[in-house]
Design a protein around this motif. Structure first.
Motif, short mmCIF file in Angstrom:
data_model
loop_
_atom_site.label_atom_id
_atom_site.label_comp_id
_atom_site.label_asym_id
_atom_site.label_seq_id
_atom_site.Cartn_x
_atom_site.Cartn_y
_atom_site.Cartn_z
N TYR A 1 -6.42 -7.71 -8.52
CA TYR A 1 -6.32 -6.31 -8.49
C TYR A 1 -5.92 -6.10 -9.99
CZ TYR A 1 -7.14 -5.07 -3.82
OH TYR A 1 -7.64 -5.07 -2.38
N VAL B 1 -2.38 -8.60 -9.64
CA VAL B 1 -1.77 -9.40 -8.34
C VAL B 1 -2.99 -9.89 -7.85
CG1 VAL B 1 -1.11 -8.55 -6.25
CG2 VAL B 1 -0.56 -7.10 -7.91
N GLY C 1 0.40 -8.18 3.99
CA GLY C 1 0.51 -8.12 2.55
C GLY C 1 -0.04 -9.79 2.05
N THR D 1 -6.64 -8.82 4.85
CA THR D 1 -7.57 -7.79 4.88
C THR D 1 -8.29 -7.90 3.44
OG1 THR D 1 -6.11 -6.33 6.25
CG2 THR D 1 -7.71 -5.15 4.87
N THR D 2 -7.51 -8.09 2.26
CA THR D 2 -8.44 -7.88 1.15
C THR D 2 -9.51 -8.98 1.05
OG1 THR D 2 -6.52 -7.50 -0.07
CG2 THR D 2 -8.21 -8.34 -1.42
N GLN E 1 -9.55 -0.62 11.58
CA GLN E 1 -8.45 -0.50 12.31
C GLN E 1 -8.23 0.83 13.07
OE1 GLN E 1 -4.90 -0.98 10.15
NE2 GLN E 1 -3.41 -1.30 11.61
N MET F 1 -2.74 2.29 7.83
CA MET F 1 -3.71 1.23 7.80
C MET F 1 -3.91 0.55 6.55
SD MET F 1 -7.10 2.61 6.44
CE MET F 1 -6.72 3.59 4.88
N GLN G 1 -1.32 -2.97 4.93
CA GLN G 1 -1.15 -4.50 4.59
C GLN G 1 -2.53 -4.76 3.92
OE1 GLN G 1 -2.94 -3.06 6.74
NE2 GLN G 1 -3.99 -4.35 8.28
N THR G 2 -2.90 -3.88 3.24
CA THR G 2 -3.87 -4.21 2.34
C THR G 2 -3.73 -5.45 1.32
OG1 THR G 2 -3.43 -2.35 1.04
CG2 THR G 2 -5.56 -2.16 2.06
N THR G 3 -2.73 -5.03 0.01
CA THR G 3 -2.71 -6.14 -0.86
C THR G 3 -1.49 -6.37 -1.25
OG1 THR G 3 -3.14 -4.26 -2.35
CG2 THR G 3 -5.14 -5.56 -1.77
N LEU G 4 -0.42 -6.38 -0.34
CA LEU G 4 0.87 -6.64 -1.08
C LEU G 4 1.12 -7.98 -1.67
CD1 LEU G 4 3.56 -5.17 1.31
CD2 LEU G 4 3.15 -4.58 -1.09
N PRO G 5 1.46 -8.02 -2.80
CA PRO G 5 1.74 -9.23 -3.29
C PRO G 5 2.98 -10.11 -2.56
CG PRO G 5 2.96 -7.63 -4.64
CD PRO G 5 2.00 -6.78 -3.71
N PRO G 6 2.71 -11.30 -2.48
CA PRO G 6 3.61 -12.14 -1.69
C PRO G 6 4.59 -12.28 -2.53
CG PRO G 6 1.95 -13.64 -2.83
CD PRO G 6 1.69 -12.07 -2.92
N GLU H 1 6.73 -14.40 -3.87
CA GLU H 1 6.97 -15.27 -4.74
C GLU H 1 6.40 -15.03 -5.88
OE1 GLU H 1 3.23 -18.40 -4.22
OE2 GLU H 1 4.67 -18.39 -2.70
N GLN H 2 5.80 -14.00 -6.09
CA GLN H 2 5.12 -13.42 -7.27
C GLN H 2 5.89 -12.26 -7.86
OE1 GLN H 2 1.04 -12.82 -6.58
NE2 GLN H 2 0.35 -14.62 -7.72
N GLU I 1 4.82 -1.94 -7.76
CA GLU I 1 3.46 -2.68 -7.02
C GLU I 1 4.16 -2.87 -5.71
OE1 GLU I 1 1.12 -3.05 -10.24
OE2 GLU I 1 0.53 -3.25 -8.07
N ARG J 1 -1.04 -0.04 -2.48
CA ARG J 1 -1.72 0.49 -3.71
C ARG J 1 -3.20 0.98 -3.21
NH1 ARG J 1 -1.80 -2.16 -8.51
NH2 ARG J 1 -3.91 -1.90 -8.39
N PRO J 2 -3.39 2.20 -3.74
CA PRO J 2 -4.71 2.85 -3.40
C PRO J 2 -5.73 1.83 -3.75
CG PRO J 2 -3.47 4.08 -4.96
CD PRO J 2 -2.60 2.97 -4.60
N ALA J 3 -6.94 2.05 -3.14
CA ALA J 3 -7.97 0.98 -3.75
C ALA J 3 -8.42 1.85 -5.00
CB ALA J 3 -9.10 0.80 -2.76
N THR J 4 -8.90 1.14 -5.88
CA THR J 4 -9.41 1.55 -7.05
C THR J 4 -10.95 2.51 -6.92
OG1 THR J 4 -10.55 -0.34 -7.64
CG2 THR J 4 -8.79 0.08 -8.87
N ASP J 5 -11.43 2.31 -5.94
CA ASP J 5 -12.77 3.03 -5.71
C ASP J 5 -13.23 2.78 -4.52
OD1 ASP J 5 -15.28 4.25 -5.98
OD2 ASP J 5 -16.10 2.69 -7.50
N ARG K 1 -10.84 9.68 -5.11
CA ARG K 1 -11.25 8.42 -4.56
C ARG K 1 -11.30 7.22 -5.70
NH1 ARG K 1 -9.59 9.72 -0.07
NH2 ARG K 1 -11.17 9.89 1.78
N ARG L 1 -9.57 5.94 -9.34
CA ARG L 1 -8.27 6.02 -9.85
C ARG L 1 -8.70 6.30 -11.45
NH1 ARG L 1 -3.51 4.70 -8.22
NH2 ARG L 1 -2.52 3.79 -10.10
#
Lengths: 365, 470, 312, 273
Positions: free
Chosen positions: A13, A17, A40, A44-45, A83, C1, C4-9, C11-12, C18, C22-26, D93, D95
């Motif tokens: 991203y 990330v 996370g 899902t990604t 979902q 909903m 759980q999209t894109t949370l960084p783990p 360890e990073q 962050e 995060r809203p998706a970019t598009d 929608r 960014r």
């Protein structure tokens, strides 16, 4: 019907990330495949990247013999159930089901016919003229499924399709989905954070963490031989006992008590190495008398699991849990001994948490 | 696309010349004879009048008489004229803004109706020019000038140059209710000779319950009515104009201003007037209604009050018994002989007129139309519906013969009348005067109010240089 | 909903920003080109017919420009004189103070609270009754300002007003004796509809389960509002308060009722600008005051954002 | 129901009744006065007459001005709704860095342009563009002033619409335009209706912009005509004003009722109930 092949797939991203990190995976045609992992972890990604809702940063996605990496979602011939089902609130059920067909340019009669057929298959007849707001959660889910089925896709993608249902409905839907998938034979990828759901439904599953796959395998493989302490922790309705210790000859010293090393592990460890011994509560037999190679502790808690009970023993430096059959629970405060069933003990390296007989990098199919 | 391109071009252009873009460049004098030979002519008249609304008679006159008659006349001469009427009929300030914007951009109507008080500021802004510069010297030859008294002509003049042709005139008098006067034992042919006598009459009326003896407009809510039907007529009664053209000075904290404010203090301090009414946003309208209802004894107003407000049938506050009950009398100076130029009685006049747009394509034809509009026939036609004072003496002589009130104004009042200065800063001075009266009405001593007024005038003028004070 | 999209783990080493979803970019798959095409027309219109005249107005604010008179022909740049004059002028201070009081009581408190109360209580009314009340509130908002002014003049009239007749207080001059209170009440009447609408929608988004939880633990009405309802509608409160404050700040309608009087006691800033710019002809000065108003609006907006956006 | 609850309920209804009266009371004048033979500020039970209406209808500008108002209001509403919807959708929608700051800034600037101080720049701009005495010009200026707030409100609204709708449609292969037309617009329709009504209400009452920019009296909207019902001395003609007020209100009220019935006149707080 088609297989899905992911090769070196990476999704980064903006901001750096790495949600999916150099991931390679093949899902054969007709398989019911689960992506499992905590919130996370990137599952899902990954699903959205397969769908085309996210563009891969590098690597490729193949569906059947087509490279779809750079195709927009609509051209990938797949269907996705979200979902929240994403039913359009302003359309009736029949309109919802036939909307994708309208987009694909089918004639009105044609798409109505297919919508009604899909609705019938999912026992939605009688509800076709309602709007989503007038349906129960289970009905909404079936409409979303009907909408997906009606397009005759090559691949189904489900994003936590059961998470919005209550517990009882979820069990029914589980069976229902599994049967539906078997009947249709469509390659299906579904995302869940519920290990029980994955174990129950999937032909195979991938356990993900931090954008990488930590283990791929059948439910049995993953349950019986978690490839790492991470997977071990995540899988199973009762968490695996993970006991830190040091290798001493043929055994592991866990806070002064001895656990025998399983036979095949011996060659992979050296004397004095820090390891973690993993054994599921189901694979420990509990007795009220001392036994050779058993772990001793004081009974601290007894939890009723229905047909069995989970007994937690406390010892100096660790706790260990074991299941016993109904009616055989020891009294709280008494001493008890937990003996691992031969062949069911796993040994993980303490430094990276991997299973000792496995390669350093997690198994990738 | 062209529009967008044009917009972008204009935006950059405007940004580049930002400093200059507000100002009006002095244009070279243009040919006064331009378009004189044209056989197809379009002329536009703009006035703050609208059919069915404000100044409806004027609008109807333009549309139903001026335009068709003029077009016909021109056709007889072989000229194909189209005359359009841009009607407005809104608040004067709004009309003024619109006209200013039009004239500034060199667009707008060819003949524009303007309040006399705006002539100076429009001339200073370069929006309008002396008639001789627009039309040529032939302006002097118009025979109508002889019929318009100099005092009335002055209303549309600035720096001794004629900028337009006046349209009508008026004058301020005291109206009083003869019924109430009879109750209070006052004469029906009341003629006060000084301010004191007005107060005396007020005191006599005070005894009648439910009656406000004197309505003297005050305060900011009344706006210009306070100035024109209050402060200024009183001020000329002390012998001073608000702006002395010869000296170039404005009245500041002078004895004259203090005298005026003291008179206010006596009216409202003694309970002869209704202080609350002066502060209400609709106060003036209510004062009309109250007068019509017979609960106000004395009221200072222009003849407009007589012909449009308490007019028995069509007035805004109709008073069926007007002719029998309402008396009118000249406004006395503070004391006999203390008025402007030693007059015993004083008045203020206003009124508008017509100017020519310097940017007109057809200056000669526009002038022709303008003179036609101000001809005796056209003027007679305008006032056909109801009597009112016109700018022309010949017309007044004829039509006002049957109207004693308007004859009175024309013969007795207008000759005594003074005009407001048409300078851009005047509105701010006017507001300062209104504020001063308000301060007095709400209890501030006149001296203090006058000092505060002086400060406001200084702020408006940016210094005390052009202010008379003592 | 989106959870759980894109949370960084863990360890990073992810920056703090962050840590939230995060809203998706598009999401709509618009792509840059189409996104621009969608925003474009509005932006062009705004640029030409709003930003450009607004900037020009700001420029006029540093001149002594008048609509008529000598300064109309040759306006001079006077720099910040107009601003200095305004800031040193007691009538401006008066106008500013009145405006702040007006905004605070009529919008921030009045419309906000009444709108919220209506939104909350109407939900429990019978539909017919609810529709009647709702429609009346909305009518007050919909009827053009010039008409509304007459309605209130008639209501508050000293001699013949409905209110005096009702309260048996003949001759009470509301607009003279209580001018500011009158226009505050007027503005509450006029503008509550917007808040009511917005809060009706906002309240619908509060999960009933949480309200029930609050009831179960015995929370008082007030505690429920503060701990359960408010966190959910925080964003709506911000939007609403921001908009109604801005609108009230710039509202000219009170002029039609009191014309700024009596004695400037209701001369709020828009009226002040009208009086100086239109009636007084001082366009330059009026423009300068407009900028001051803008800056004050900006400060208020920033204040709200700080106050209400702390969770972000 | 305990007695305490009962008393509470009674108190609640009394309160609702008071609030209702508060909102209803001023409107009585609008309903009664037009039919009053001697219209004034006093509220009286009139001996009903339609005389005021016939007097009003004698004014040849009265009905056309309402039509003009409709034209201006609809034109502006179409422009504002269309442009604000697309812009808000895109801004919600996609960014774009700094979009929130930009929106706030535009919102603030819009307050200047709707004020009286911007009259001169707007007039000069429109003059240079050749848009004086053009309804299109009035619509453009009004739209420019209303768009920021409209975008602001609609974006807020869009943000609460689940993105899965559009993603789902994308998976079916719908184009951006199809998504907008088939999914987004229907879903946010109540919001669009609200913005449309809001726009119309704003245009409906606007006096200064049309007055300054239009020349032809036959093009002037009702808000301008309303200002002509005063005498040269500034006294209101209450017979005409009250009557015209009623006629002037009816279109917006009818529109509100229509929109309310058809689309539901409210803001949206997410789709899930």
């Amino acid at each position: 019907m088609a297989a899905i092949k992911l090769d070196g797939l990476t999704k980064v991203y903006p901001g750096g990330v790495r949600a999916v990190d150099d991931l390679t995976l093949t899902i054969p045609d007709g398989e019911f495949f689960a992506l499992l992992g905590p919130s996370g972890c990137g599952k899902t990604t990954l699903l959205r990247t397969i769908a085309g809702l996210e563009e891969a940063t590098s690597g490729s996605v193949r569906i059947g013999d087509r490279d779809v990496t750079h195709l927009p979602p609509g051209k990938r011939e797949l269907a996705m159930v979200f979902q929240d089902y994403a039913l359009f609130p302003h359309m009736t059920v029949v309109d919802n089901i036939s909307y994708p067909l309208k987009i694909k340019g089918l004639a009105k009669d044609d798409r109505l016919g297919r919508a009604v057929k899909a609705g019938d298959e999912l026992s939605l007849d009688g509800l076709m003229q309602r709007r989503p707001a007038e349906l129960s959660g289970g009905q909404q889910q079936r409409v979303a499924l009907a909408r997906a089925i009606a397009t005759h896709p090559q691949v189904f993608l489900f994003d936590e399709p059961l998470s919005n249902l209550d517990a009882r409905l979820r069990l029914e839907a589980r069976t229902f989905l599994k049967r539906l998938q078997r009947d249709l034979g469509v390659t299906t990828v579904f995302v869940t954070h519920d290990q029980a759901e994955a174990l129950a439904m999937a032909d195979r599953m991938a356990v993900m963490d931090a954008g990488r796959i930590r283990q791929v395998g059948t439910a049995r493989e993953v349950f019986q031989r978690p490839a790492s302490t991470f997977v071990a922790n995540f899988i199973g309705s009762t968490p695996m006992n993970l006991l830190s210790g040091v290798v001493r000859g043929q055994a592991v010293n866990v806070s002064g008590q001895i656990v025998q090393l399983p036979g095949d592990a011996r060659q992979h460890v050296t004397d004095g190495q820090d390891v973690v011994v993993g054994v599921r509560p189901e694979y420990l037999s509990l007795s009220q008398s001392a036994a050779d190679g058993a772990l001793r502790g004081v009974v601290a808690i007894v939890e009723n699991l229905g047909t069995a009970s989970l007994v937690t023993l406390e010892s100096d430096g660790f706790t260990v849990a074991a299941t016993v059959a109904d009616g055989e629970e020891p009294a709280i405060g008494t001493d008890a001994w937990a003996l691992p069933i031969p062949g069911r003990t796993l040994v993980y390296r303490r430094e990276d948490g991997e299973l000792v007989d496995a390669p350093v990098v997690a198994a990738v199919a | 696309m062209t529009r967008i391109a044009r917009i972008i071009a204009i935006m950059t252009g405007l940004a580049l010349v930002a400093t200059g873009c507000l100002g009006q460049s002095d244009e070279e004098p243009s040919d006064t004879q331009r378009g004189a030979e044209a056989t197809e002519v379009t002329l536009t008249i703009a006035a703050n009048a609208v059919s069915g609304g404000k100044n409806a008679e004027e609008a109807d006159w333009i549309e139903n008489y001026v335009i068709p008659t003029f077009v016909e006349q021109q056709q007889a001469d072989g000229v194909d004229v189209t005359v359009e009427f841009q009607s407005s009929g809104v608040d004067d300030e709004d009309y003024k803004s619109k006209i200013a914007l039009d004239l500034r951009t060199g667009s707008g109507a060819d003949i524009v109706s303007l309040d006399g008080i705006w002539v100076g500021e429009f001339a200073e802004a370069g929006y309008i020019l002396p008639l001789t510069e627009v039309v040529g010297d032939s302006v002097e030859d118009w025979d109508g000038w002889e019929q318009i008294p100099d005092a009335v002509q002055a209303n549309m003049a600035f720096n001794d140059e004629r900028y337009g042709v006046p349209a009508g005139s008026d004058g301020r008098v005291l109206f009083f209710n003869k019924d109430l006067f009879a109750q209070a034992g006052l004469p029906a042919d009341w003629q006060p000779a000084s301010w004191e006598e007005i107060l005396d009459a007020g005191r006599a009326l005070q005894g009648i319950s439910g009656v406000t003896p004197i309505q003297l407009n005050a305060g900011t809510a009344m706006g210009e009515a306070t100035t024109m039907q209050g402060v200024l007529p009183l001020l000329v009664g002390t012998g001073q104009r608000i702006y002395d053209e010869d000296a170039g000075t404005w009245q500041g904290n002078t004895q004259n201003v203090r005298d005026v404010l003291t008179f206010y203090q006596r009216v409202y301090g003694e309970g002869l007037g209704d202080p609350t009414l002066q502060q209400e946003a609709q106060g003036r309208d209510k004062s009309f209604a109250e007068f019509a209802a017979g609960t106000i004894g004395i009221l200072m107003e222009g003849d407009y009050f007589w012909r449009s407000v308490i007019e028995p049938t069509a007035g805004v506050a109709p008073m069926p018994t007007r002719d029998e009950v309402v008396g009118y009398t000249k406004l006395p100076a503070m004391t006999p002989g203390s008025g402007l130029d030693g007059q015993d009685f004083v008045s203020m006049s206003g009124g508008g007129g017509w100017v020519l747009n310097p940017a007109t394509e057809f200056p000669q034809q526009a002038w022709e139309l303008l003179t036609f509009m101000n001809s005796a026939e056209a003027t007679t036609e305008l006032v056909a519906g109801g009597a009112r004072l016109t700018q022309r003496e010949d017309v007044n002589d004829e039509i006002l013969a049957d109207d004693p009130m308007l004859s009175f104004i024309a013969e007795e009042v207008v000759p005594l009348s003074a005009y407001r200065p048409g300078l851009a800063v005047y509105p701010q001075i006017s507001v300062a005067l209104q504020q001063a009266t308000l301060d007095v009405v709400t209890g501030m001593p006149p001296d203090e109010a006058a000092a505060k007024y002086q400060e406001a005038v200084e702020a408006a003028l940016g210094g005390a240089d052009d202010i008379a004070s003592d | 909903m989106a959870q759980q999209t894109t949370l960084p783990p863990a360890e990073q080493p992810a920056p703090a920003a962050e840590a939230r979803p995060r809203p998706a970019t598009d999401v709509a798959g618009l792509g840059r080109g189409r996104a621009a095409a969608f925003v474009g027309p509005a932006m062009v219109l705004i640029a030409v017919f709003l930003v450009f005249p607004a900037l020009w107005t700001l420029y006029i604010g540093i001149t002594n420009y008048r609509l008529t008179g000598v300064q109309a022909r040759v306006p001079e740049i006077v720099g910040f004189d107009n601003y200095a004059d305004a800031l040193g002028d007691p009538t401006f201070h008066n106008a500013l103070f009145l405006t702040l009081v007006f905004v605070l009581f009529s919008a921030v408190l009045g419309q906000n609270l009444l709108g919220f109360a209506l939104a909350r209580s109407l939900a429990t009314l019978r539909p017919v009754l609810r529709r009647v009340v709702e429609s009346l509130v909305l009518l007050a908002w919909i009827i053009p300002g010039s008409i509304v002014a007459f309605l209130w003049l008639a209501l508050l009239d000293r001699d013949a007003g409905t209110l005096n007749a009702l309260l048996q207080t003949p001759g009470l001059a509301w607009l003279i004796d209580y001018p500011l209170v009158s226009i505050i009440v007027f503005n509450i009447w006029r503008g509550t509809a917007f808040s009511m609408l917005l809060y009706s929608a906002a309240l619908a988004s509060v999960p009933p389960s949480q309200l029930e939880t609050a009831r179960l633990v015995g929370a008082s009405r007030w505690q429920t509002l503060r701990d359960v309802v408010f966190p959910h509608i925080r964003g709506h409160v911000l939007t609403n308060t921001l908009l109604i404050s801005l609108w009230t700040f710039n509202d000219f309608t009170p002029f039609l009722i009191t014309a700024g009087g009596p004695n400037d006691r209701t001369e709020i800033l828009p009226v002040y600008i009208y009086n100086t710019a239109i009636s007084g002809g001082q366009m330059g000065y009026g423009a300068a005051v407009s900028l001051i108003m803008l800056v004050i609006n900006l400060i208020i907006a920033l204040f709200y954002i700080r106050l209400l956006r702390e969770r972000r | 129901m305990t007695p305490r609850d009962f008393v509470g309920r009674i108190g609640f209804y009394v309160l609702i009744g008071l609030v209702t009266a508060f909102f209803a009371l001023p409107m009585l004048w609008l309903v009664g006065t037009p039919f009053d033979e001697q219209p004034g500020l006093a509220l009286s039970v009139p001996d009903p007459t339609l005389g005021n209406f016939s007097e009003l209808l004698d004014n040849r500008f009265a009905l056309p001005s309402l039509l003009n108002s409709v034209l201006l209001a609809l034109g502006t509403a179409v422009l504002v709704v269309a442009f604000a919807a697309t812009a808000a959708y895109s801004l919600s929608r996609v960014r774009i860095p700094g979009r929130d700051v930009l929106l706030y800034l535009l919102l603030l600037l819009s307050s200047i342009v709707t004020g009286t101080a911007a009259m001169v720049p707007i007039f000069l701009l429109m003059f240079e563009l050749g848009l004086i005495d053009s309804r299109v010009g009035v619509v453009l200026v009004l739209s420019g002033g209303l768009l920021p707030a409209a975008i602001f409100i609609l974006k807020d609204f869009m943000d609460s619409v689940p993105k899965s709708y559009e993603e789902s449609a994308r998976v079916f292969g719908a184009s951006a335009f199809q998504i907008l037309r088939d999914v987004v617009v229907p879903v946010i329709r109540p919001g669009l209706a609200t913005i449309a009504v809001w726009t119309i209400v704003n245009v409906w009452g606007n006096f200064l912009v049309p007055f300054i920019l239009l020349r032809d009296a036959d093009k002037q909207p009702a808000a301008v005509l309303m200002r002509t019902f005063y005498t040269e001395g500034g006294a209101p003609n209450l017979a005409l004003i009250s009557t015209f007020s009623l006629l002037f209100s009816i279109p917006v009220v009818v529109m509100y009722l229509f929109v309310n019935r058809k689309y539901g006149f409210r803001f949206y707080g997410g789709i899930k109930s």
